[in-house]
Design a protein around this motif. Structure first.
Motif, PDB file in Angstrom:
ATOM      1  N   MET A 187       0.740  -1.180  -0.046  1.00  0.00           N
ATOM      2  CA  MET A 187       0.181   0.238   0.064  1.00  0.00           C
ATOM      3  C   MET A 187       1.403   1.177  -0.132  1.00  0.00           C
ATOM      4  N   ALA A 188       0.467   2.463  -0.599  1.00  0.00           N
ATOM      5  CA  ALA A 188       1.634   3.549  -0.852  1.00  0.00           C
ATOM      6  C   ALA A 188       0.773   4.556  -0.032  1.00  0.00           C
ATOM      7  N   PRO A 189       2.138   5.670   0.617  1.00  0.00           N
ATOM      8  CA  PRO A 189       2.731   5.640   1.870  1.00  0.00           C
ATOM      9  C   PRO A 189       1.062   6.871   2.351  1.00  0.00           C
ATOM     10  N   GLU A 190       0.940   7.284   0.872  1.00  0.00           N
ATOM     11  CA  GLU A 190      -0.567   8.597   1.216  1.00  0.00           C
ATOM     12  C   GLU A 190      -2.049   7.890   1.776  1.00  0.00           C
ATOM     13  N   MET A 191      -1.394   6.586   1.959  1.00  0.00           N
ATOM     14  CA  MET A 191      -2.825   5.272   2.339  1.00  0.00           C
ATOM     15  C   MET A 191      -3.172   5.496   3.531  1.00  0.00           C
ATOM     16  N   PHE A 192      -1.399   5.792   4.044  1.00  0.00           N
ATOM     17  CA  PHE A 192      -1.834   6.109   5.893  1.00  0.00           C
ATOM     18  C   PHE A 192      -1.181   7.496   6.372  1.00  0.00           C
ATOM     19  N   SER A 193      -2.502   7.453   6.959  1.00  0.00           N
ATOM     20  CA  SER A 193      -2.647   9.205   7.711  1.00  0.00           C
ATOM     21  C   SER A 193      -2.867   8.621   9.700  1.00  0.00           C
ATOM     22  N   SER A 194      -1.887   9.227  10.143  1.00  0.00           N
ATOM     23  CA  SER A 194      -1.892   9.270  11.676  1.00  0.00           C
ATOM     24  C   SER A 194      -3.266   9.776  12.393  1.00  0.00           C
ATOM     25  N   THR A 195      -3.478  10.379  11.942  1.00  0.00           N
ATOM     26  CA  THR A 195      -4.455  12.136  11.914  1.00  0.00           C
ATOM     27  C   THR A 195      -5.057  12.335  12.311  1.00  0.00           C
ATOM     28  N   LYS A 196      -6.116  11.788  10.330  1.00  0.00           N
ATOM     29  CA  LYS A 196      -7.386  12.159   9.799  1.00  0.00           C
ATOM     30  C   LYS A 196      -7.447  11.429   8.452  1.00  0.00           C
ATOM     31  N   PRO A 197      -8.432  11.289   7.558  1.00  0.00           N
ATOM     32  CA  PRO A 197      -7.877  10.088   6.195  1.00  0.00           C
ATOM     33  C   PRO A 197      -8.027  11.504   5.372  1.00  0.00           C
ATOM     34  N   THR A 198      -7.252  10.615   4.897  1.00  0.00           N
ATOM     35  CA  THR A 198      -6.769  11.588   3.541  1.00  0.00           C
ATOM     36  C   THR A 198      -6.706  10.939   2.109  1.00  0.00           C
ATOM     37  N   SER A 199      -7.141  11.606   1.350  1.00  0.00           N
ATOM     38  CA  SER A 199      -8.182  11.268  -0.237  1.00  0.00           C
ATOM     39  C   SER A 199      -7.111  10.681  -1.041  1.00  0.00           C
ATOM     40  N   TYR A 200      -7.204  10.280  -2.103  1.00  0.00           N
ATOM     41  CA  TYR A 200      -5.692   9.210  -2.737  1.00  0.00           C
ATOM     42  C   TYR A 200      -6.101   8.638  -3.789  1.00  0.00           C
ATOM     43  N   SER A 201      -5.935   9.021  -4.243  1.00  0.00           N
ATOM     44  CA  SER A 201      -6.219   8.010  -6.369  1.00  0.00           C
ATOM     45  C   SER A 201      -5.308   7.481  -7.188  1.00  0.00           C
ATOM     46  N   PHE A 202      -5.596   7.476  -8.429  1.00  0.00           N
ATOM     47  CA  PHE A 202      -4.514   6.126  -9.439  1.00  0.00           C
ATOM     48  C   PHE A 202      -3.278   5.719  -8.943  1.00  0.00           C
ATOM     49  N   ALA A 203      -3.095   6.788  -8.040  1.00  0.00           N
ATOM     50  CA  ALA A 203      -1.498   6.720  -8.153  1.00  0.00           C
ATOM     51  C   ALA A 203      -1.006   5.218  -6.995  1.00  0.00           C
ATOM     52  N   VAL A 204      -1.970   5.086  -5.976  1.00  0.00           N
ATOM     53  CA  VAL A 204      -1.435   4.115  -5.265  1.00  0.00           C
ATOM     54  C   VAL A 204      -1.559   2.414  -5.804  1.00  0.00           C
ATOM     55  N   ASP A 205      -2.055   2.573  -6.707  1.00  0.00           N
ATOM     56  CA  ASP A 205      -2.058   0.818  -7.888  1.00  0.00           C
ATOM     57  C   ASP A 205      -0.380   1.343  -8.005  1.00  0.00           C
ATOM     58  N   TRP A 206       0.050   2.469  -8.766  1.00  0.00           N
ATOM     59  CA  TRP A 206       1.574   2.302  -9.196  1.00  0.00           C
ATOM     60  C   TRP A 206       2.493   2.393  -8.205  1.00  0.00           C
ATOM     61  N   TRP A 207       2.860   2.968  -7.069  1.00  0.00           N
ATOM     62  CA  TRP A 207       2.809   2.270  -6.034  1.00  0.00           C
ATOM     63  C   TRP A 207       3.636   1.045  -5.714  1.00  0.00           C
ATOM     64  N   SER A 208       2.150   0.322  -5.944  1.00  0.00           N
ATOM     65  CA  SER A 208       1.996  -1.282  -6.017  1.00  0.00           C
ATOM     66  C   SER A 208       2.596  -1.716  -6.908  1.00  0.00           C
ATOM     67  N   LEU A 209       3.112  -1.147  -7.906  1.00  0.00           N
ATOM     68  CA  LEU A 209       3.720  -1.857  -9.359  1.00  0.00           C
ATOM     69  C   LEU A 209       5.022  -0.874  -8.793  1.00  0.00           C
ATOM     70  N   GLY A 210       5.600  -0.605  -7.981  1.00  0.00           N
ATOM     71  CA  GLY A 210       6.822  -0.374  -8.007  1.00  0.00           C
ATOM     72  C   GLY A 210       7.772  -1.230  -7.233  1.00  0.00           C
ATOM     73  N   VAL A 211       6.404  -0.963  -5.372  1.00  0.00           N
ATOM     74  CA  VAL A 211       7.190  -2.647  -4.607  1.00  0.00           C
ATOM     75  C   VAL A 211       6.405  -4.097  -5.916  1.00  0.00           C
ATOM     76  N   THR A 212       6.007  -4.798  -6.592  1.00  0.00           N
ATOM     77  CA  THR A 212       6.293  -5.864  -6.975  1.00  0.00           C
ATOM     78  C   THR A 212       7.346  -6.259  -7.909  1.00  0.00           C
ATOM     79  N   ALA A 213       7.544  -5.154  -8.390  1.00  0.00           N
ATOM     80  CA  ALA A 213       9.236  -4.794  -9.285  1.00  0.00           C
ATOM     81  C   ALA A 213      10.296  -5.467  -8.781  1.00  0.00           C
ATOM     82  N   TYR A 214      10.092  -4.404  -8.101  1.00  0.00           N
ATOM     83  CA  TYR A 214      11.744  -4.780  -6.618  1.00  0.00           C
ATOM     84  C   TYR A 214      11.199  -6.084  -5.838  1.00  0.00           C
ATOM     85  N   GLU A 215       9.787  -6.369  -6.035  1.00  0.00           N
ATOM     86  CA  GLU A 215      10.071  -7.295  -5.383  1.00  0.00           C
ATOM     87  C   GLU A 215      10.362  -9.080  -6.111  1.00  0.00           C
ATOM     88  N   LEU A 216      10.022  -8.610  -7.652  1.00  0.00           N
ATOM     89  CA  LEU A 216      10.495  -9.589  -8.941  1.00  0.00           C
ATOM     90  C   LEU A 216      11.786  -9.464  -8.992  1.00  0.00           C
TER      91      LEU A 216
END
Length: 422
Positions: A187-216
């Motif tokens: 999950m992308a960093p912007e999905m974790f908020s210690s204070t209040k819920p923050t909105s996020y967009s399509f960029a979270v999937d591209w972060w996950s792609l980066g994590v996946t590529a690194y892991e592969l």
């Protein structure tokens, strides 16, 4: 589980609704939080599919019906060469069914567990195919929210397909997305908020792609995050942890995944070492694992114009004319064989005995109804009423729609040698 469903294939009318009776159950191949998956063959056409089935009572008790309906709604509107596409959905008294493309190459998690070491060229093609799928989802306003090796299946030729839309969501201008959903290590960093819920967009999937590529490439993830890690712990990891990149990796691949100073690759924007030191004004200012979603690569054009991928023939990628370097083993299902044993031995209501079980239940309806809790029965009746039946063959011819997607930017299919290698 195999050929216990029918000894003789019945004749079916092409206009009637597709049901469980139209399929021969061959074997179990997987399971997840929402149901199980088996290989089936449609008895009239002899085509092979994967069938996902979810027990209704279990879904009601676990409050998962809404997610199942949402997944069905989303998948009905999708069709793409790098997605696992929905063909049919139907129900019976016990289960809800989704019949989808059968991918025989297994998921990327299975291959990582088999100690497969994916070479850079293989991962490069995976990235190209996956960003085409993500771009398509983005054009439909869909955030997948669970891109990871477990949800990326290979076909028999080694091409990738995204599956599992049970936590996907639709993004609209009127309803920003703030719900924390996904698998924490991806999950992308912007999905974790210690204070209040923050909105996020399509960029979270591209972060996950980066994590996946690194892991592969490295067989482990870039950040040490567990599913049990708290939100505060994860936020701290993103702020303090340094991601290591092996010296053997090509600088261009490193630059695509994460900004690292000191590599020799040059930025075509300002002729600076990647990442460009000009700053946020540079079009290469963010890659897949960029902490700031505003700077992160999150559009197809970001990837297509990146120097490392500037020579890719994207039409050839979309039409699957670039042959993958890694091809799954043929003659095996490329999945954990224990799924079949669990279905045969441990499952209290095995799928291959469904017809006999339902026939027996019909003879004893009064007993069944009297023993059923009224609250549960009410929800089951609502589920029965509201379930979404789908038949792709009745919507439009699958072949024509796939060809439309695959040739939308490159005209009719053509065999040529124009830059078909990555």
């Amino acid at each position: 589980m195999g050929a216990n469903t029918s000894s003789k294939s019945p004749a079916f009318d092409g206009n009637e609704d597709v049901t469980f009776d139209h399929f021969e159950i061959l074997r179990a191949i997987g399971k997840g939080s929402f149901g199980k998956v088996c290989v089936v063959q449609k008895t009239d056409t002899k085509k092979m599919y994967a069938m996902k089935y979810m027990n209704k009572q279990r879904c009601v008790e676990r409050n998962e019906v809404r997610n199942v309906f949402k997944e069905l709604q989303i998948m009905q509107g999708l069709e793409h060469p790098f997605l696992v596409n929905l063909w049919y959905s139907f129900q019976d008294e016990e289960d809800m069914f989704m019949v989808v493309d059968l991918l025989l190459g297994g998921d990327l998690r299975y291959h990582l567990q088999q100690n497969v070491r994916f070479q850079e060229g293989t991962v490069k093609l995976f990235i190209c195919e996956l960003v085409l799928a993500l771009d398509y989802l983005q054009s439909r306003h869909i955030i997948h929210r669970d891109i990871k090796p477990d949800n990326i299946l290979l076909d028999e030729h080694g091409h990738v397909h995204i599956t599992d839309f049970n936590i996907a969501t639709v993004l609209t201008k009127d309803s920003p997305v703030t719900t924390i959903a996904g698998t924490k290590p991806y999950m992308a960093p912007e999905m974790f908020s210690s204070t209040k819920p923050t909105s996020y967009s399509f960029a979270v999937d591209w972060w996950s792609l980066g994590v996946t590529a690194y892991e592969l490439l490295r067989t482990r993830r870039p950040y040490h995050i567990r599913s049990s890690s708290s939100t505060d712990e994860i936020a701290r990891v993103f702020q303090t942890a340094a991601v290591a990149y092996p010296a053997a990796w090509r600088p261009d691949m490193v630059a695509l995944i994460r900004k690292v100073r000191g590599w020799g690759a040059r930025c075509s924007c300002h002729s600076q070492p990647l990442p460009c030191t000009v700053g946020s004004a540079c079009k290469w200012s963010g890659q897949l694992l960029e902490l700031n979603p505003e700077k992160r690569f999150s559009q197809l054009q970001d990837i297509q114009s990146f120097p490392y991928l500037s020579d890719v023939n994207w039409d050839a990628v979309l039409q699957k004319r670039i042959m993958p370097e890694f091809i799954p083993m043929k003659g095996i299902l490329n999945c954990d064989p224990t799924f079949e044993l669990e279905e045969m031995i441990l499952e209290s209501k095995p799928l291959h005995k469904k017809k006999k079980r339902l026939a027996k239940k019909d003879k004893d309806t009064s007993k069944s109804n009297s023993s059923q809790a009224s609250h549960l029965q009410k929800h089951l009746e609502m589920l029965q009423r509201d379930f979404i039946v789908f038949n792709r063959e009745k919507v439009r011819p699958h072949h024509d729609s796939i060809q439309g997607i695959m040739t939308k930017s490159g005209g009719p299919h053509r065999e040529d040698n124009q830059n078909n290698n990555l």
